[in-house]
Design an enzyme around this catalytic site. Structure first.
Site, PDB file in Angstrom:
ATOM      1  N   ASP A 138       0.808  -1.225   0.000  1.00  0.00           N
ATOM      2  CA  ASP A 138       0.000   0.000   0.000  1.00  0.00           C
ATOM      3  C   ASP A 138       0.840   1.272   0.000  1.00  0.00           C
ATOM      4  O   ASP A 138       0.428   2.286  -0.548  1.00  0.00           O
ATOM      5  CB  ASP A 138      -1.001   0.003   1.153  1.00  0.00           C
ATOM      6  CG  ASP A 138      -0.381  -0.316   2.510  1.00  0.00           C
ATOM      7  OD1 ASP A 138       0.847  -0.443   2.607  1.00  0.00           O
ATOM      8  OD2 ASP A 138      -1.161  -0.446   3.478  1.00  0.00           O
ATOM      9  N   ASP A 169       3.442   1.039  13.151  1.00  0.00           N
ATOM     10  CA  ASP A 169       2.655  -0.198  13.197  1.00  0.00           C
ATOM     11  C   ASP A 169       3.280  -1.343  13.990  1.00  0.00           C
ATOM     12  O   ASP A 169       2.560  -2.071  14.656  1.00  0.00           O
ATOM     13  CB  ASP A 169       2.326  -0.709  11.793  1.00  0.00           C
ATOM     14  CG  ASP A 169       1.378   0.196  11.042  1.00  0.00           C
ATOM     15  OD1 ASP A 169       0.726   1.030  11.692  1.00  0.00           O
ATOM     16  OD2 ASP A 169       1.295   0.090   9.820  1.00  0.00           O
TER      17      ASP A 169
END
Length: 887
Positions: free
Chosen positions: A71, A482
């Site tokens: 992404d 993350d």
């Protein structure tokens, strides 16, 4: 991965990166700038994965040719010989940083050398540029670009649907692209060189995740989400007649053309109330399979169904493996076994707890089995075993209660593909890695199949901070989006675990005590729990600190040079200071909330801060700060600064924006005054590394625009002159978050990327000394063996791996391997060694880190090259004057 991934790419980019003209510089002597004067070898500090893989594409006509899209971290090609991934979009530059987000990818089954990528990261204002379709005729080694008049969203909601980009399998000059934002369906008839809207397509989509979102992120129309051709309705050289298109519209999700795209109609009888995430066609049996969810993903989805459409009769059949009432997830991952088309697999992509689910049928959906099921709740029986020994951090250090297990099968599992040439191999993407198996058919025989990470070479972390201590077992500390971050003791190996106790979702800042590197501190984001942690053993183990009242996020943190105290500027409250390990915090005075903080690397009571154009100094351990009189600094907060180790009050500051002050400043009086370097047009980071031989000052590194060129630069003379050390093939989009040199290895630099992980470079500069660069190469003695293997070949190009083994009785402290090409081949890029080529003769030499080769050991390097006519392998290799055995 987790929800925080939505913004990790954006927060660092919000200021200072919009297109514009550089600020005018004061009159000064012409800058001394050398471009690409030094040869660097670039690699990743291995983490392996770390982000969302929303798409996997196998070529349908060539075995072992596969691609993965990410992404925010570019696209990759599978390398079968090494079972690794090769990055393909490292050439994306600073101004086009959004093109590292890949919304779709297509591999040409007519000409496997051709591959296409639809790129662009956000469709709202976060990405200032439009999207593009990149096309390659050499499998992604090089690209041409077709700009689009709208944006694409590789990191937008709905990015796991697809593929939005598709090549006509009968006439490969024809491609379709589904656009977001109400831009409709687009077509190219010249192999992707130009694009035009299919004006007769009747539906641009209407689904948005959250219409109330004023940022434009969740409120964008997700648009046209996939295109699928029925190859049986065409012949070679003629456009395929039947084309299916998926639309983000719960009432009208599937359309079809039977006249090669001239006219389109809604498929009659189709399910409503859902979005069709995928549409996969089995042309042999005449079935179009569809995976439906009530949401666009990749995080959300509460209900789902699977359907089968008979293309000959128009019959719709609900083939859902479980009743709709029993779903708490949507379906997305969907694949057909091309060797056995009745075998179909699908994923419950949004089943976060207790795990994702994978379903399999061998009778076209009449009956299904699950990857796991309950024997008696909460006990699970798995059809698989998981081996994460190559990436042990995937367990997250968790010890969950049943029915959860660690490691998990995954989450956000929107990519799922069975190898079209090998029914036993399957790959699927998750929010953290790419998993796969090579004994999938065990599923049907009743024995377990083994799932392993198949992700080496694919690095997809967003880097927030970097720190390289001058001593101790850690080579590098990284703060990551993350997955928190890692302590690397060996850059070539995946660390066993990310930072834990606590495990931040994102580490926003970290620091070590300059003269006591056992003391390390990090701060970050966590949904519940403390936002600061400490280590007293060089980052090997951690314990949580105590938050002051009001903390909502990590912010920035600084450790005193001796580790005796800390200054913390968290989100949600003002700047704080503490002695010891943060059990009791006090508010600092004289400095605004949200200021960036750093420590002097010599005086343990001196700390610095910056906020909105003002520099602040504390000489009492962070209790009070005083604003400096320094003026002319950047007015915004897109600024990073550091104090030089070993010299009190020596501070460098980088940052700014194109509509104001922007550049690199230096202070030698603790921030009382700053001097702007006239030879640096723009700079966004600053870092220090080991000084060059004979230099009295540490080496400077920056991500900057110097001499009109954007790049990674090095200075060994205190900024008087600069050398660009990267090249146009190694740009990695946005590199403005963090940089640091290595204090122990001259020339080594660590560079942050926004989605390509931690990149580090080693220099071949022999003049630097101190362990960097390529040392003078002794002539090794004794026997040697060479293995030369062409690992990939295409029209006009090839890739080869070379392994050189020391089969003699003495170790080598350097090596130089020579050979000649018989057919005039030319090397275009070589890694893990330096090389020269004169005519047909090639010499490859060690770089600093692989010079020593023990008896019985080997060293490897690889390269890409060009060829025409023939590509005969070399038959003779010489190590100095010694002829090697060739295997």
């Amino acid at each position: 991965m987790r929800r925080t991934r939505i913004l990790t790419a954006v927060l660092a980019l919000a200021a200072g990166l919009l297109a514009g003209t550089p600020p005018a510089l004061a009159a000064s002597p012409a800058p001394r700038t050398t471009l690409a004067a030094d040869t660097y070898t670039w690699k990743n500090a291995r983490i392996d994965g770390g982000g969302f893989v929303p798409g996997i594409v196998f070529n349908r006509s060539e075995k072992n040719l596969a691609y993965a899209r990410t992404d925010i971290g570019g696209a990759y090609r599978w390398q079968e010989s090494s079972k690794t991934w090769t990055p393909l979009l490292d050439s994306v530059g600073w101004d086009d940083w959004g093109h590292t987000g890949v919304v779709s990818l297509a591999s040409d089954s007519v000409d496997p050398n051709k591959v296409y990528a639809a790129v662009g990261t956000y469709t709202n204002s976060w990405d200032p540029g439009n999207g593009a379709v990149l096309r390659s005729s050499d499998r992604g080694a090089s690209w041409q670009k077709a700009d689009l008049p709208y944006k694409l969203g590789g990191n937008m909601p709905g990015r796991g649907m697809g593929e939005r980009l598709a090549i006509d399998p009968n006439k490969n000059s024809v491609l379709y692209l589904g656009a977001p934002s109400g831009k409709g369906l687009w077509r190219s008839t010249d192999s992707g060189a130009s694009w035009s809207q299919v004006t007769d397509f009747p539906n641009v989509g209407n689904y948005v995740q959250d219409a109330t979102d004023t940022s434009g992120y969740a409120s964008d129309n997700q648009g046209i989400v996939w295109v699928t051709f029925d190859e049986s309705t065409g012949s070679s050289g003629s456009a395929t007649k039947t084309v299916y298109v998926g639309v983000a519209d719960k009432d009208n999700s599937v359309y079809r053309s039977t006249d090669a795209g001239a006219t389109w109609t809604r498929l009659a009888g189709q399910p409503t109330g859902y979005l069709a995430h995928k549409g996969v066609l089995d042309a042999k049996n005449g079935y179009l399979y569809l995976a439906y969810s009530d949401k666009g993903g990749p995080y959300d989805g509460g209900k789902g169904q699977l359907w089968r459409y008979a293309t000959a009769t128009g019959t719709w059949t609900n083939i859902s493996p479980v009743a709709e009432a029993d779903t708490y997830y949507g379906f997305s991952g969907l694949t057909v076994d091309r060797q056995h088309p009745g075998t179909v697999m699908a994923t419950a992509y949004s089943s976060w707890w207790p795990d994702t689910q994978i379903f399999r049928t061998t009778d076209s959906g009449s009956t299904w089995t699950k990857a796991w099921d309950y024997t008696s709740y909460p006990t699970r029986a798995n059809r698989y075993t998981m081996d994460v020994s190559s990436s042990p951090w995937l367990s997250w250090g968790a010890n969950p209660s049943p029915p959860e297990q660690s490691p998990k099968l995954g989450w956000m599992t929107e990519a799922l593909e069975i190898d079209p040439f090998n029914s036993a191999r399957m790959m699927y993407g998750t929010g953290a890695t790419l998993y796969g198996t090579e004994n999938l058919t065990n599923w049907d025989s009743g024995s377990q199949f083994t799932i392993k990470p198949m992700v080496q070479g694919l690095e997809e972390t967003s880097v927030q901070d970097l720190a390289a201590p001058p001593s101790g077992g850690a080579q590098l500390f990284s703060g990551l989006g993350d997955i928190g971050g890692f302590r690397h003791t060996d850059l070539t190996k995946v660390p066993s675990m990310m930072f834990t106790s606590p495990n931040f979702t994102t580490t926003t800042s970290l620091d070590f005590a300059e003269t006591n590197t056992n003391t390390v501190v990090r701060v970050g984001n966590l949904d519940s729990g403390p936002h600061i942690a400490f280590s007293t053993d060089n980052g090997a183990n951690w314990f949580a600190g105590t938050d002051p009242s009001g903390v909502s996020g990590g912010g920035t943190v600084a450790a005193a040079s001796d580790g005796s105290r800390f200054v913390w500027s968290p989100a949600g409250t003002g700047v704080q200071y503490a002695t010891g390990f943060g059990t009791s915090w006090s508010a600092s005075s004289g400095i605004p909330a949200g200021a960036r903080v750093e420590s002097d690397r010599v005086d343990p009571k001196t700390f610095y801060g910056f906020k909105s154009g003002k520099f602040y100094v504390s000489s009492d351990g962070g209790a009070t700060f005083t604003a400096s009189a320094a003026s002319g600094l950047p007015s915004g907060d897109s600024v990073r600064f550091k104090a030089l180790p070993g010299t009190k009050g020596d501070v460098w500051l980088a940052g700014g924006a194109t509509d104001g002050a922007y550049g690199l400043w230096h202070s030698t009086d603790g921030g009382t005054s700053f001097t702007k370097l006239s030879n640096v047009g723009q700079a966004d980071t600053i870092g220090f590394g080991k000084a060059a031989t004979g230099a009295s000052y540490q080496t400077l590194y920056t991500s900057a625009r110097i001499g009109g060129v954007r790049g990674i630069f090095r200075s060994t003379d205190k900024g008087a002159s600069w050398t660009r050390i990267n090249d146009d093939a190694h740009q990695w989009g946005f590199t403005g978050e963090a940089i640091t040199g290595d204090p122990r290895v001259y020339g080594r630099v660590y560079v942050s990327t926004n989605g390509r992980g931690v990149v580090y470079g080693d220099s071949s500069d022999t003049g630097g000394g101190g362990g960097g660069g390529t040392d003078p190469t002794p002539t090794p003695t004794g026997a040697c063996t060479v293995t030369y293997k062409v690992t990939n070949q295409w029209s006009g190009g090839f890739q080869a791996d070379v392994s050189l083994a020391n089969t003699g009785t003495s170790a080598w402290s350097g090596w130089s391997l020579g050979w000649s090409f018989a057919d005039g081949q030319k090397i275009t890029q070589l890694w893990n060694a330096d090389y020269t080529q004169s005519g047909t003769a090639v010499t490859a030499k060690n770089v600093n880190w692989n010079a020593n080769v023990a008896t019985g050991s080997s060293v490897s390097f690889g390269f890409t090259g060009s060829w025409s006519g023939s590509n005969t392998k070399p038959t003779t290799f010489k190590l100095g004057d010694q002829t090697c055995t060739v295997t």
